[in-house]
Design a protein around this motif. Structure first.
Motif, mmCIF file in Angstrom:
data_model
loop_
_atom_site.group_PDB
_atom_site.id
_atom_site.type_symbol
_atom_site.label_atom_id
_atom_site.label_comp_id
_atom_site.label_asym_id
_atom_site.label_seq_id
_atom_site.Cartn_x
_atom_site.Cartn_y
_atom_site.Cartn_z
ATOM 1 N N SER A 33 -16.845 11.913 -17.589
ATOM 2 C CA SER A 33 -17.743 10.881 -17.103
ATOM 3 C C SER A 33 -16.940 9.916 -16.257
ATOM 4 C CB SER A 33 -18.444 10.162 -18.256
ATOM 5 O OG SER A 33 -17.482 9.631 -19.144
ATOM 6 N N ILE A 34 -17.652 9.073 -15.540
ATOM 7 C CA ILE A 34 -17.002 8.265 -14.511
ATOM 8 C C ILE A 34 -16.657 6.867 -14.981
ATOM 9 C CG2 ILE A 34 -18.127 9.550 -12.680
ATOM 10 C CD1 ILE A 34 -20.091 7.195 -12.395
ATOM 11 N N GLY A 35 -17.129 6.478 -16.144
ATOM 12 C CA GLY A 35 -16.875 5.120 -16.607
ATOM 13 C C GLY A 35 -17.179 5.020 -18.084
ATOM 14 N N GLY A 114 -26.120 3.013 -16.555
ATOM 15 C CA GLY A 114 -24.724 3.006 -16.150
ATOM 16 C C GLY A 114 -24.521 3.216 -14.667
ATOM 17 N N GLY A 115 -25.587 3.697 -13.978
ATOM 18 C CA GLY A 115 -25.519 3.733 -12.533
ATOM 19 C C GLY A 115 -25.279 5.084 -11.889
ATOM 20 N N TYR A 116 -25.007 6.110 -12.704
ATOM 21 C CA TYR A 116 -24.768 7.437 -12.144
ATOM 22 C C TYR A 116 -26.032 7.979 -11.489
ATOM 23 C CZ TYR A 116 -23.409 12.396 -12.097
ATOM 24 O OH TYR A 116 -23.118 13.686 -11.733
ATOM 25 N N PHE A 178 -24.167 10.596 -6.701
ATOM 26 C CA PHE A 178 -22.809 10.048 -6.869
ATOM 27 C C PHE A 178 -21.713 11.043 -6.486
ATOM 28 C CE2 PHE A 178 -18.963 9.462 -9.300
ATOM 29 C CZ PHE A 178 -18.640 8.168 -8.952
ATOM 30 N N TRP A 179 -21.629 12.162 -7.201
ATOM 31 C CA TRP A 179 -20.563 13.123 -6.868
ATOM 32 C C TRP A 179 -20.817 13.775 -5.525
ATOM 33 C CZ3 TRP A 179 -16.209 12.287 -8.667
ATOM 34 C CH2 TRP A 179 -15.961 11.982 -10.006
ATOM 35 N N GLN A 181 -21.713 12.330 -2.930
ATOM 36 C CA GLN A 181 -21.087 11.472 -1.922
ATOM 37 C C GLN A 181 -19.569 11.513 -2.025
ATOM 38 O OE1 GLN A 181 -22.626 7.351 -1.849
ATOM 39 N NE2 GLN A 181 -24.325 8.147 -3.056
ATOM 40 N N ASN A 182 -19.082 12.091 -3.105
ATOM 41 C CA ASN A 182 -17.654 12.018 -3.397
ATOM 42 C C ASN A 182 -16.993 13.394 -3.439
ATOM 43 O OD1 ASN A 182 -16.701 9.100 -4.014
ATOM 44 N ND2 ASN A 182 -18.755 9.243 -4.897
ATOM 45 N N TYR A 184 -18.547 16.572 -3.772
ATOM 46 C CA TYR A 184 -19.163 17.712 -4.443
ATOM 47 C C TYR A 184 -20.445 18.157 -3.746
ATOM 48 C CZ TYR A 184 -15.647 17.262 -8.007
ATOM 49 O OH TYR A 184 -14.439 17.237 -8.651
ATOM 50 N N TYR A 196 -17.616 22.289 -3.868
ATOM 51 C CA TYR A 196 -17.227 21.155 -3.039
ATOM 52 C C TYR A 196 -17.870 21.284 -1.669
ATOM 53 C CZ TYR A 196 -13.633 21.719 -6.618
ATOM 54 O OH TYR A 196 -12.976 21.904 -7.812
ATOM 55 N N MET B 1 -23.950 1.721 -9.335
ATOM 56 C CA MET B 1 -22.589 1.603 -8.825
ATOM 57 C C MET B 1 -22.650 0.889 -7.488
ATOM 58 S SD MET B 1 -20.712 3.044 -11.071
ATOM 59 C CE MET B 1 -21.314 3.758 -12.584
ATOM 60 N N TRP B 117 -13.736 9.384 -6.492
ATOM 61 C CA TRP B 117 -14.126 8.288 -7.388
ATOM 62 C C TRP B 117 -12.944 7.742 -8.169
ATOM 63 C CZ3 TRP B 117 -17.009 4.468 -8.569
ATOM 64 C CH2 TRP B 117 -17.027 3.952 -9.866
ATOM 65 N N ILE B 249 -14.696 -0.415 -14.440
ATOM 66 C CA ILE B 249 -13.875 0.478 -15.257
ATOM 67 C C ILE B 249 -14.169 1.919 -14.854
ATOM 68 C CG2 ILE B 249 -13.345 1.255 -17.605
ATOM 69 C CD1 ILE B 249 -14.427 -1.499 -18.556
ATOM 70 N N THR B 251 -13.151 6.005 -15.409
ATOM 71 C CA THR B 251 -12.521 6.847 -16.420
ATOM 72 C C THR B 251 -12.356 8.271 -15.926
ATOM 73 O OG1 THR B 251 -14.639 7.450 -17.405
ATOM 74 C CG2 THR B 251 -13.523 5.531 -18.323
#
Lengths: 197, 260
Positions: A33-35, A114-116, A178-179, A181-182, A184, A196, B1, B117, B249, B251
């Motif tokens: 997870s991202i956070g 959480g924003g994902y 999210f991913w 844009q990053n 994926y 990817y 985000m 990220w 934060i 992770t």
């Protein structure tokens, strides 16, 4: 055929049926997870679907639990190359949740506490292929695995199965999540190794 | 985000393609881990790496069987050299080969760099708190090296939890940096055995040590946490409960024992 790695024998000699290319099997359940893990109680949990015209349908936890429940056993495939066979989930089919939602949209954006975010073609959510799951192996879904409820789209890499699901927004546009844009893939079919960009 | 970094730039280098890399150096980092440095013949085409990204490594057996695993990069690819540090996992399939089988002069296939990220960009204005458990320090080391190589004045602080002194990755480099760099601070946590004379008894990172070892609350610090899932869960949860903004934060977790 790749480069020959001198001395590398590997563990497996036969293709494993059901294992997409570039994947290996695990029996544990890795967490990615991202956070920080969002903590959402069933009391404060709401889930909504919004059509492209802006019409919103919202469920409370009790309303969601009162919908027809399905038990499914599926294989899941993470883009980080692990796959896990025969995972057991309980949840509500997206067919049930989308029943009565008037839409011509081709795409869905899943949004999480959480924003994902992650984008999924609406076709991948229909036809008995996707659920909002709230139990894993017979127990309430643990927070680190996406509880109270997560999207479950086993036909796509598992980052599409958004944890801590809060809403699904339908759209005629395929906007990246999210991913996506990053680095994926916009679609994420493990059988075509859509990992990817 | 709301504070997504700019995505890694697209280029003609395709992150989905496999590339040949020549192993130019390999040495024991700890009794169970090895640092591997490799050169890319096509280095000129390599897009600018962003500290924190990972690559996929593919091995091929004589019969064509292949195995792929992801490894974080420990350095920012200066001169076309990529560095990873691999922890040998019990019953692992790929990591025992990388730690004990691979030789200098061998070739690996790699794919990437991947990830936009869990990365640190040189233009990031905020102070940075890094928190690592064990092998989770690798992507954070890439950030530390990128920060030291540049001129970004923001302070970096690393809290590094290891079982015992000899299990620490990059120990000499980290301690030297902490000694000479005005922009880098280092805190150790020893969970099983501490060096002699260490002021704290060995033990898991707890709330008190965590609070004492991170950038002050209220700072705009961007925090990166990387390690095994229970470690990351504990740290991230504790930081959020102490009032830190979850959106600040980030992770990354190492999966189960069967990941490698």
């Amino acid at each position: 055929m790749g480069l020959f790695s001198p001395g590398f024998m590997g563990r497996r000699r036969e293709p494993v049926p059901g294992l997409p290319p570039g994947q290996h099997l695990v029996t544990d359940f890795p967490v990615l997870s991202i956070g920080p893990t969002p903590r959402v109680t069933p009391e404060e949990w709401r889930f909504s679907i919004t059509s492209e015209s802006g019409l919103m349908t919202t469920w409370t936890w009790d309303e969601f639990q009162a919908l027809p429940q399905e038990d499914v056993t599926v294989d899941i495939h993470c883009v980080t190359s692990w796959s896990k066979f025969g995972t057991g989930w309980r949840g509500v089919s997206l067919d049930t949740l989308l029943d009565g939602v008037d839409t011509q949209a081709g795409f869905a954006m899943a949004r999480s506490y959480g924003g994902y975010t992650t984008n999924v073609p609406l076709d991948e959510l229909r036809g008995g292929k996707a659920w909002v799951a709230h139990q894993f192996d017979g127990s309430p879904l643990a927070p680190e695995h996406g509880g109270p409820a997560r999207l479950l789209v086993p036909a796509l890499y598992f980052w599409k199965s958004a944890k801590w699901l809060r809403s699904i927004e339908l759209s005629t546009r395929n906007d990246p999540g999210f991913w996506e844009q990053n680095g994926y893939h916009m679609h994420g079919d493990p059988w075509r190794e859509e990992r990817y960009w | 985000m709301t504070d997504l970094p700019a995505s890694a730039a697209r280029s003609t280098w395709n992150a989905s393609d496999w590339h040949e890399a020549l192993v130019v150096e390999a040495y024991a980092e700890t009794p169970t881990a090895r640092t591997i440095r490799m050169r890319l013949p096509e280095a000129a085409a390599l897009p600018a790496l962003v500290a924190g990204q990972h690559i996929d490594v593919r091995l091929t057996a004589p019969d064509g069987y292949t195995a792929v695993r992801s490894y974080s990069l420990a350095s920012a690819a200066t001169g076309g050299i990529l560095e990873i540090t691999v922890e040998e996992l019990t019953d692992g399939e790929v990591s025992p080969y990388l730690v004990r089988g691979l030789d200098v002069g061998d070739r690996l296939e790699i794919r990437g760099p991947i990830g936009g990220w869990f990365v640190w960009l040189d233009e990031e204005p905020a102070p940075v708190q890094l928190i690592a458990g064990g092998s989770g320090v690798v992507p954070l080391m890439a950030m530390i090296r990128a920060h030291e190589a540049g001129t970004n004045p923001s302070p970096f602080r690393l809290l590094y939890s290891v079982r015992s002194p000899e299990m620490a990755y990059y120990r000499a480099e980290l301690e030297e940096l902490a000694r000479v760099s005005p922009r880098f601070d280092l805190d150790w946590v020893y969970t099983r055995r501490a060096p002699s004379g260490w002021p704290h008894a060995p033990g898991r990172l707890d709330l008190t040590r965590l609070a004492a070892s991170v950038q002050p609350l209220g700072s705009t610090a961007l925090t990166y946490v990387c390690g095994a899932t229970p470690f990351v869960e504990f740290v991230a949860d504790a930081l959020v409960r102490s009032g830190r903004d979850p959106a600040r934060i980030r992770t990354e977790r190492y999966g189960g024992a069967e990941g490698g």
